[in-house]
Design a protein around this motif. Structure first.
Motif, mmCIF file in Angstrom:
data_model
loop_
_atom_site.group_PDB
_atom_site.id
_atom_site.type_symbol
_atom_site.label_atom_id
_atom_site.label_comp_id
_atom_site.label_asym_id
_atom_site.label_seq_id
_atom_site.Cartn_x
_atom_site.Cartn_y
_atom_site.Cartn_z
ATOM 1 N N PRO A 214 0.446 -1.316 0.167
ATOM 2 C CA PRO A 214 0.032 0.300 0.107
ATOM 3 C C PRO A 214 0.893 1.198 0.324
ATOM 4 O O PRO A 214 0.744 2.113 -0.673
ATOM 5 N N ILE A 215 2.027 1.227 0.637
ATOM 6 C CA ILE A 215 2.798 2.266 0.531
ATOM 7 C C ILE A 215 3.153 2.739 -0.398
ATOM 8 O O ILE A 215 3.259 4.306 -0.981
ATOM 9 N N ASP B 87 -10.669 -10.643 9.250
ATOM 10 C CA ASP B 87 -11.984 -11.652 9.054
ATOM 11 C C ASP B 87 -11.201 -12.454 8.570
ATOM 12 O O ASP B 87 -9.588 -12.237 7.737
ATOM 13 N N GLU B 88 -11.634 -13.066 7.308
ATOM 14 C CA GLU B 88 -10.686 -13.792 6.520
ATOM 15 C C GLU B 88 -10.666 -13.547 5.036
ATOM 16 O O GLU B 88 -9.457 -13.990 4.351
ATOM 17 N N GLY B 89 -11.464 -12.028 5.115
ATOM 18 C CA GLY B 89 -10.594 -11.797 3.323
ATOM 19 C C GLY B 89 -9.085 -11.365 3.441
ATOM 20 O O GLY B 89 -9.098 -10.704 5.022
ATOM 21 N N LEU B 90 -8.773 -11.136 2.267
ATOM 22 C CA LEU B 90 -7.334 -9.694 2.697
ATOM 23 C C LEU B 90 -7.977 -8.334 2.531
ATOM 24 O O LEU B 90 -8.150 -7.779 1.685
ATOM 25 N N ASN C 210 -16.671 -2.077 -0.495
ATOM 26 C CA ASN C 210 -16.395 -2.993 -1.271
ATOM 27 C C ASN C 210 -16.104 -2.084 -2.737
ATOM 28 O O ASN C 210 -14.646 -2.277 -3.382
ATOM 29 N N ASP C 211 -17.227 -1.630 -3.158
ATOM 30 C CA ASP C 211 -17.608 -1.039 -4.597
ATOM 31 C C ASP C 211 -16.020 0.511 -4.776
ATOM 32 O O ASP C 211 -15.442 0.411 -5.503
ATOM 33 N N LEU C 212 -15.459 0.464 -3.345
ATOM 34 C CA LEU C 212 -14.070 1.965 -3.075
ATOM 35 C C LEU C 212 -12.749 1.018 -3.298
ATOM 36 O O LEU C 212 -12.147 1.941 -3.351
ATOM 37 N N ALA C 213 -12.809 0.160 -3.021
ATOM 38 C CA ALA C 213 -11.538 -0.339 -2.857
ATOM 39 C C ALA C 213 -10.925 -0.645 -4.094
ATOM 40 O O ALA C 213 -11.089 -0.848 -5.116
ATOM 41 N N THR C 214 -9.541 -0.952 -4.058
ATOM 42 C CA THR C 214 -8.637 -0.858 -4.693
ATOM 43 C C THR C 214 -7.221 -1.606 -4.171
ATOM 44 O O THR C 214 -7.387 -1.654 -2.853
ATOM 45 N N TYR C 215 -6.686 -2.478 -5.253
ATOM 46 C CA TYR C 215 -5.925 -3.234 -4.469
ATOM 47 C C TYR C 215 -3.984 -2.973 -4.918
ATOM 48 O O TYR C 215 -3.636 -2.843 -6.239
ATOM 49 N N ALA C 216 -3.616 -3.291 -4.260
ATOM 50 C CA ALA C 216 -1.751 -2.726 -3.648
ATOM 51 C C ALA C 216 -0.903 -3.896 -4.095
ATOM 52 O O ALA C 216 -0.850 -4.940 -3.043
ATOM 53 N N HIS C 217 -0.561 -4.486 -5.844
ATOM 54 C CA HIS C 217 -0.158 -5.734 -6.317
ATOM 55 C C HIS C 217 1.258 -5.621 -5.249
ATOM 56 O O HIS C 217 1.455 -4.318 -4.854
ATOM 57 N N CYS D 126 7.171 -6.148 -7.672
ATOM 58 C CA CYS D 126 8.520 -6.687 -8.194
ATOM 59 C C CYS D 126 9.040 -5.795 -9.033
ATOM 60 O O CYS D 126 9.284 -4.906 -9.379
ATOM 61 N N LYS D 127 10.717 -6.482 -9.383
ATOM 62 C CA LYS D 127 12.100 -5.878 -9.417
ATOM 63 C C LYS D 127 11.944 -5.545 -11.266
ATOM 64 O O LYS D 127 11.937 -4.475 -11.473
ATOM 65 N N GLU D 128 10.815 -6.517 -11.759
ATOM 66 C CA GLU D 128 11.395 -5.252 -13.202
ATOM 67 C C GLU D 128 10.143 -4.839 -13.272
ATOM 68 O O GLU D 128 10.517 -4.154 -14.298
ATOM 69 N N GLU D 129 9.452 -4.004 -11.974
ATOM 70 C CA GLU D 129 9.411 -3.145 -13.075
ATOM 71 C C GLU D 129 9.501 -1.647 -12.674
ATOM 72 O O GLU D 129 9.338 -0.693 -13.469
#
Length: 311
Positions: A119-120, A139-142, A195-202, A205-208
């Motif tokens: 996230p940072i 909870d059980e989610g990410l 959940n409609d406002l959620a974004t994911y912080a993948h 990786c070094k290739e990026e």
């Protein structure tokens, strides 16, 4: 309140330090097993373990929390809550309900924005102007659990992942103690995430980190700040990888091919991008240390030719 603490790196160490000096009682500390680190690959304890040992707190380092024996160990502490901060290990669902008040997590973003591993870095890469920390019921989610407390934080114009990590570690530690105090008083009402406002912080990786000079200068500046201190953005110059630690977008246009060297001097090395100009400010060649561009210019002035390409 009796607390089980689970964390591993410096971000978690700051939170544990705050708990140690709070009115709450840390009854056990969980952290990742010691691992090889540094050039000599010497087996090294995590920052959390070092602090726990110096504070005479019991330390546990299981390779997994899936075994029933580990669950029984957690039950034996009769803890009110388990605090998780950058632990680096998934908690099985059965563990989430062992403490009386469950498990809570310190997450370095304003959830539901930037759930996930990085996230940072993603905050800076995306050009966000504000972020913060979230104290969340797990909870059980990410990173999907209800929000207990949030504290916002403005980003500086030259913010790097390194500087933002330090800010959010301190902010998260304060927010954690505040949330625990409020939980003790029974006045926190968990707020479900949208959940409609959620974004994911993948995960990064070094290739990026390989710079694509066809991108706009503003985006490249954000990428470079996001990847400082790891994995560090890089390009190719004279057949070598040139790591770029700091750079800034210039308010000027050009008609050159992206990656063309437009200007060189002690103030910076100006490179054409897909839109605008990027000035390199701190760089590093293989085998050397990161240096200001003035020192790099002094050492390589004859090799830095205006009109040539970096790659």
């Amino acid at each position: 309140m009796k607390i089980i603490f689970a964390g591993t790196p410096v971000f978690a160490e700051v939170a544990l330090e705050a708990l140690i000096h709070s009115s709450h009682q840390v009854v056990a500390v969980y952290t990742q097993p010691d691992r090889p680190a540094g050039r000599g690959l010497k087996t090294t304890a995590s920052p959390v373990k070092k602090l726990a040992v110096s504070s005479n707190l019991p330390v546990f380092q299981p390779k997994s929390l899936k075994e029933e024996s580990e669950h029984e160990q957690l039950v034996s502490f009769k803890a009110d809550v388990m605090v998780v901060a950058a632990y680096g290990m998934l908690l099985p669902a059965a563990i989430l309900t062992i403490p009386r008040l469950g498990c809570i997590n310190i997450h370095p973003s304003l959830l539901p924005r930037w759930r996930g591993a990085a996230p940072i870095q993603r905050t800076i890469y995306a050009g966000d102007k504000e972020t913060g920390v979230t104290i969340m019921q797990m909870d059980e989610g990410l990173d999907t659990g209800p929000i207990l407390l949030q504290q916002p934080c403005k980003l500086a114009e030259d913010e790097t992942s390194d500087s933002l990590h330090e800010k959010l570690a301190k902010l998260g530690a304060r927010a954690l103690v505040q949330a625990l105090d409020l939980l003790t008083q029974g006045v926190i009402i968990p707020k479900p995430q949208d959940n409609d406002l959620a974004t994911y912080a993948h995960k990064i990786c070094k290739e990026e980190a390989l710079i694509d000079w066809s991108q706009p200068a503003l985006e490249l500046e954000q990428e470079i700040r996001a990847f400082n201190p790891w994995p560090v953005a890089f390009t190719s110059w004279k057949g070598q990888n040139l790591r770029i630690w700091l750079a800034k977008k210039l308010a000027q246009e050009h008609h050159a091919t992206p990656r063309t060297i437009l200007n060189v001097g002690r103030d910076g090395i100006d490179i054409a991008t897909g839109k605008g100009v990027l000035r390199l400010l701190q760089v590093q060649l293989p085998g050397g240390k990161a240096i200001d561009v003035a020192d790099f210019y002094n050492a390589h002035q004859r090799e830095l030719v205006v009109g040539e390409h970096l790659i």
